[in-house]
Motif scaffolding. Structure first.
Motif, PDB file in Angstrom:
ATOM      1  N   SER A 100       0.847  -1.196   0.000  1.00 46.94           N
ATOM      2  CA  SER A 100       0.000   0.000   0.000  1.00 46.94           C
ATOM      3  C   SER A 100       0.874   1.233   0.000  1.00 46.94           C
ATOM      4  N   ALA A 101       0.334   2.324  -0.542  1.00 44.79           N
ATOM      5  CA  ALA A 101       1.000   3.628  -0.521  1.00 44.79           C
ATOM      6  C   ALA A 101       0.007   4.646   0.021  1.00 44.79           C
ATOM      7  N   TYR A 102       0.364   5.286   1.103  1.00 45.54           N
ATOM      8  CA  TYR A 102      -0.519   6.271   1.745  1.00 45.54           C
ATOM      9  C   TYR A 102      -1.870   5.646   2.087  1.00 45.54           C
ATOM     10  N   GLY A 103      -1.829   4.364   2.487  1.00 47.26           N
ATOM     11  CA  GLY A 103      -3.035   3.697   2.943  1.00 47.26           C
ATOM     12  C   GLY A 103      -3.920   3.131   1.852  1.00 47.26           C
ATOM     13  N   LYS A 104      -3.505   3.230   0.588  1.00 47.38           N
ATOM     14  CA  LYS A 104      -4.305   2.702  -0.516  1.00 47.38           C
ATOM     15  C   LYS A 104      -3.462   1.731  -1.347  1.00 47.38           C
ATOM     16  N   TYR A 105      -4.169   0.902  -2.119  1.00 44.94           N
ATOM     17  CA  TYR A 105      -3.494  -0.128  -2.906  1.00 44.94           C
ATOM     18  C   TYR A 105      -3.611   0.187  -4.397  1.00 44.94           C
ATOM     19  N   TYR A 106      -2.503  -0.045  -5.110  1.00 48.47           N
ATOM     20  CA  TYR A 106      -2.444   0.296  -6.532  1.00 48.47           C
ATOM     21  C   TYR A 106      -1.858  -0.873  -7.317  1.00 48.47           C
ATOM     22  N   ILE A 107      -2.174  -0.878  -8.611  1.00 48.80           N
ATOM     23  CA  ILE A 107      -1.622  -1.888  -9.515  1.00 48.80           C
ATOM     24  C   ILE A 107      -1.195  -1.194 -10.792  1.00 48.80           C
ATOM     25  N   ARG A 108      -0.131  -1.677 -11.407  1.00 54.04           N
ATOM     26  CA  ARG A 108       0.409  -1.059 -12.616  1.00 54.04           C
ATOM     27  C   ARG A 108      -0.290  -1.633 -13.845  1.00 54.04           C
ATOM     28  N   SER A 109      -0.681  -0.764 -14.756  1.00 55.37           N
ATOM     29  CA  SER A 109      -1.238  -1.165 -16.042  1.00 55.37           C
ATOM     30  C   SER A 109      -0.607  -0.284 -17.101  1.00 55.37           C
ATOM     31  N   ALA A 110       0.248  -0.894 -17.938  1.00 60.95           N
ATOM     32  CA  ALA A 110       1.068  -0.134 -18.901  1.00 60.95           C
ATOM     33  C   ALA A 110       1.925   0.851 -18.106  1.00 60.95           C
ATOM     34  N   ASP A 111       1.758   2.156 -18.347  1.00 59.76           N
ATOM     35  CA  ASP A 111       2.537   3.136 -17.589  1.00 59.76           C
ATOM     36  C   ASP A 111       1.662   3.917 -16.611  1.00 59.76           C
ATOM     37  N   GLU A 112       0.504   3.334 -16.235  1.00 58.40           N
ATOM     38  CA  GLU A 112      -0.425   4.000 -15.325  1.00 58.40           C
ATOM     39  C   GLU A 112      -0.502   3.267 -13.990  1.00 58.40           C
ATOM     40  N   ASP A 113      -0.794   4.033 -12.954  1.00 56.38           N
ATOM     41  CA  ASP A 113      -0.994   3.481 -11.619  1.00 56.38           C
ATOM     42  C   ASP A 113      -2.481   3.554 -11.298  1.00 56.38           C
ATOM     43  N   ARG A 114      -3.099   2.394 -11.100  1.00 54.75           N
ATOM     44  CA  ARG A 114      -4.541   2.355 -10.868  1.00 54.75           C
ATOM     45  C   ARG A 114      -4.843   1.845  -9.464  1.00 54.75           C
ATOM     46  N   GLU A 115      -5.723   2.563  -8.785  1.00 54.78           N
ATOM     47  CA  GLU A 115      -6.160   2.096  -7.477  1.00 54.78           C
ATOM     48  C   GLU A 115      -7.021   0.846  -7.676  1.00 54.78           C
ATOM     49  N   VAL A 116      -6.806  -0.167  -6.871  1.00 48.74           N
ATOM     50  CA  VAL A 116      -7.490  -1.438  -7.078  1.00 48.74           C
ATOM     51  C   VAL A 116      -8.762  -1.498  -6.252  1.00 48.74           C
ATOM     52  N   SER A 117      -9.700  -2.277  -6.769  1.00 49.27           N
ATOM     53  CA  SER A 117     -10.974  -2.483  -6.078  1.00 49.27           C
ATOM     54  C   SER A 117     -10.788  -3.487  -4.950  1.00 49.27           C
ATOM     55  N   PRO A 118     -11.736  -3.575  -4.016  1.00 51.17           N
ATOM     56  CA  PRO A 118     -11.617  -4.567  -2.929  1.00 51.17           C
ATOM     57  C   PRO A 118     -11.502  -5.993  -3.443  1.00 51.17           C
ATOM     58  N   SER A 119     -12.230  -6.338  -4.536  1.00 55.10           N
ATOM     59  CA  SER A 119     -12.165  -7.709  -5.045  1.00 55.10           C
ATOM     60  C   SER A 119     -10.787  -8.015  -5.621  1.00 55.10           C
ATOM     61  N   VAL A 120     -10.207  -7.047  -6.337  1.00 59.23           N
ATOM     62  CA  VAL A 120      -8.854  -7.241  -6.873  1.00 59.23           C
ATOM     63  C   VAL A 120      -7.854  -7.350  -5.730  1.00 59.23           C
ATOM     64  N   LEU A 121      -8.043  -6.539  -4.709  1.00 57.38           N
ATOM     65  CA  LEU A 121      -7.152  -6.592  -3.559  1.00 57.38           C
ATOM     66  C   LEU A 121      -7.202  -7.960  -2.887  1.00 57.38           C
ATOM     67  N   ARG A 122      -8.405  -8.514  -2.732  1.00 59.21           N
ATOM     68  CA  ARG A 122      -8.526  -9.834  -2.133  1.00 59.21           C
ATOM     69  C   ARG A 122      -7.770 -10.864  -2.961  1.00 59.21           C
ATOM     70  N   ASN A 123      -7.909 -10.737  -4.294  1.00 57.21           N
ATOM     71  CA  ASN A 123      -7.225 -11.694  -5.155  1.00 57.21           C
ATOM     72  C   ASN A 123      -5.719 -11.535  -5.067  1.00 57.21           C
ATOM     73  N   MET A 124      -5.247 -10.293  -4.971  1.00 60.46           N
ATOM     74  CA  MET A 124      -3.809 -10.053  -4.824  1.00 60.46           C
ATOM     75  C   MET A 124      -3.289 -10.691  -3.539  1.00 60.46           C
ATOM     76  N   MET A 125      -4.068 -10.561  -2.475  1.00 68.32           N
ATOM     77  CA  MET A 125      -3.645 -11.122  -1.199  1.00 68.32           C
ATOM     78  C   MET A 125      -3.632 -12.649  -1.275  1.00 68.32           C
ATOM     79  N   MET A 126      -4.682 -13.211  -1.897  1.00 72.97           N
ATOM     80  CA  MET A 126      -4.751 -14.659  -2.013  1.00 72.97           C
ATOM     81  C   MET A 126      -3.725 -15.200  -2.985  1.00 72.97           C
TER      82      MET A 126
END
Length: 431
Positions: A100-126
């Motif tokens: 996390s950065a500043y309390g939020k979670y992000y994922i890289r897509s091409a050259d962009e930083d996108r904040e992830v949804s709760p479902s994506v976050l769960r999948n990242m953790m799993m």
């Protein structure tokens, strides 16, 4: 001077005035790839513009990273010269995602930083938890004779002292992981191929066990079984011979290989194959990965659930890293061949029904005038069902098996029928 271009692992910032945005980029790149490079003093197009340096510039970057990226990472922060201008390079690796950065979670897509949804976050953790290279095997007394033999047959040599590490068969703590378990000579994973009489699971004909051994050996045995039962039907019309397989073996091979590769082995349930009278179902556990669309799937964009296992399969020529498996199946059977849910992916391969149940080798009607009543009844029954058995014929006409066998012998001697395949799995051809 151009440094390069921004990618999923490289980010440029003009100055440390964009420090917060830079930290978010570090976080998103680590979550996507586990490594990153961030440059201060470089424009978005890669042109080096330079970065002013104060006594505390590097320390401020280091402290911000330590304070605002969780879990903490230890980056490398250096000053480099580009066309006589100072630029700051921040590089880092981390495998404890999600970060996390500043309390939020992000994922890289091409050259962009996108904040992830709760479902994506769960999948990242799993995903991090579920990765077969991170889960410790419940059995640490593993041997790999079968795997070594596969490498030897492929002309590849494994170093006896280092192959466990080279093939990612151990955790960071040095213990055998789940991938080592499924590739070992003896494990607890049962891989079954079941064959049913009808179109549902009401009546089981056979159930073959191929598991409890190295997954790659089991994979090949299932393919050999499918090849063996993939019967060829023959029809000759107007002097032309036409051969048709019961099902497309290439499509089955791709479906089965993908099921083994992308299966969520952490759920302790292996893939399975079911043969019905009208279709084959190949089932794997686990749906599509997050951040991977259904269009990505059908386009064949490779996104292996088990990357390290894929690398071994590619080395041993069990699969090709081309992503053509799904497009191949779609080209033959359409998208409806796939049933994708949150927990399962089922591939359905229909059995070939283009030829009649009993195949005539010519277009002339048979002469039945020389047959007795029982022989004519048996012939008609075979025309209606070319897989009918002696026992079924005996029961249907209330006569002994000997009488049925005598009738079959006459029909074969008269050139009216012939047998293809074994008594158990073969069928009749009406001539």
């Amino acid at each position: 001077m151009k440094i390069g271009t921004e990618t999923e692992r490289i980010e440029f910032k003009k100055t440390t005035g964009e420090l917060k945005e830079g930290i978010i980029s570090i976080c998103s790149m680590l979550n996507k790839h586990g490594k990153c490079e961030l440059y201060f003093g470089v424009r978005n197009d890669g042109e080096a513009t330079g970065q002013q340096l104060g006594d505390s510039t590097l320390r401020e970057i280091s402290q911000a990273i330590a304070n605002f990226i969780k879990p903490q990472i230890v980056p490398s922060i250096t000053v480099e010269l580009a066309d006589g201008k100072n630029i700051i390079k921040v590089s880092a690796e981390g495998h404890d995602s999600p970060y996390s950065a500043y309390g939020k979670y992000y994922i890289r897509s091409a050259d962009e930083d996108r904040e992830v949804s709760p479902s994506v976050l769960r999948n990242m953790m799993m995903s991090g938890y579920d990765a077969i290279v991170n889960i410790e095997s419940n059995n640490q007394e593993l041997t790999f004779t079968q795997l070594k033999l596969l490498y030897a047959n492929a002309g590849l040599t494994l170093n006896e002292n280092t192959f466990q590490h080279n093939l990612n068969l151990v955790t960071r703590n040095g213990t055998y992981n789940l991938m080592a378990n499924i590739l070992s000579d003896s494990n607890s994973f049962s891989i079954k191929v079941a064959k049913f009489k009808g179109t549902d699971k009401t009546e089981l004909i056979t159930r073959n066990e191929y598991g409890y051994k190295c997954l790659l050996v089991a994979m090949k045995q299932v393919l050999d079984y499918a090849e063996a039962i993939n019967e060829t039907s023959v029809k000759i019309t107007g002097g032309l011979r036409r051969e048709t397989k019961l099902f497309d073996m290439d499509a089955f091979r791709e479906a089965w290989s993908n099921a083994c590769l992308h299966n969520r082995w952490s759920k302790q349930t292996p893939p399975a194959v079911y043969f019905f009278s009208d279709r084959i179902e190949v089932i794997s556990i686990g749906g599509l990965p997050e951040d991977y669309s259904i269009e990505d799937f059908y386009a064949g964009r490779s996104r292996p659930v088990n990357l390290e296992l894929q690398q071994i399969m590619v080395q041993l020529d069990f699969i090709e890293q081309t992503g053509h498996g799904v497009p191949l199946i779609v080209s033959k059977y359409g998208r409806n061949a796939f049933d994708i849910t949150e927990n399962f992916i089922t591939v359905t391969i229909p059995l070939n029904k283009t030829t009649p149940p009993a195949q005539r080798i010519n277009d002339t009607e048979p002469n039945l005038s020389m047959l007795n009543a029982t022989q004519r009844q048996v012939f008609s029954a075979i025309e209606a069902d070319n897989r009918i058995t002696v026992a079924e014929l005996s029961g249907q006409f209330k006569v002994s098996a000997t009488t049925i066998n005598n009738a079959l012998k006459v029909l074969k001697n008269q050139g009216l029928i012939e047998r293809s395949g074994s008594k158990k799995s073969g069928y009749w051809i009406v001539k």
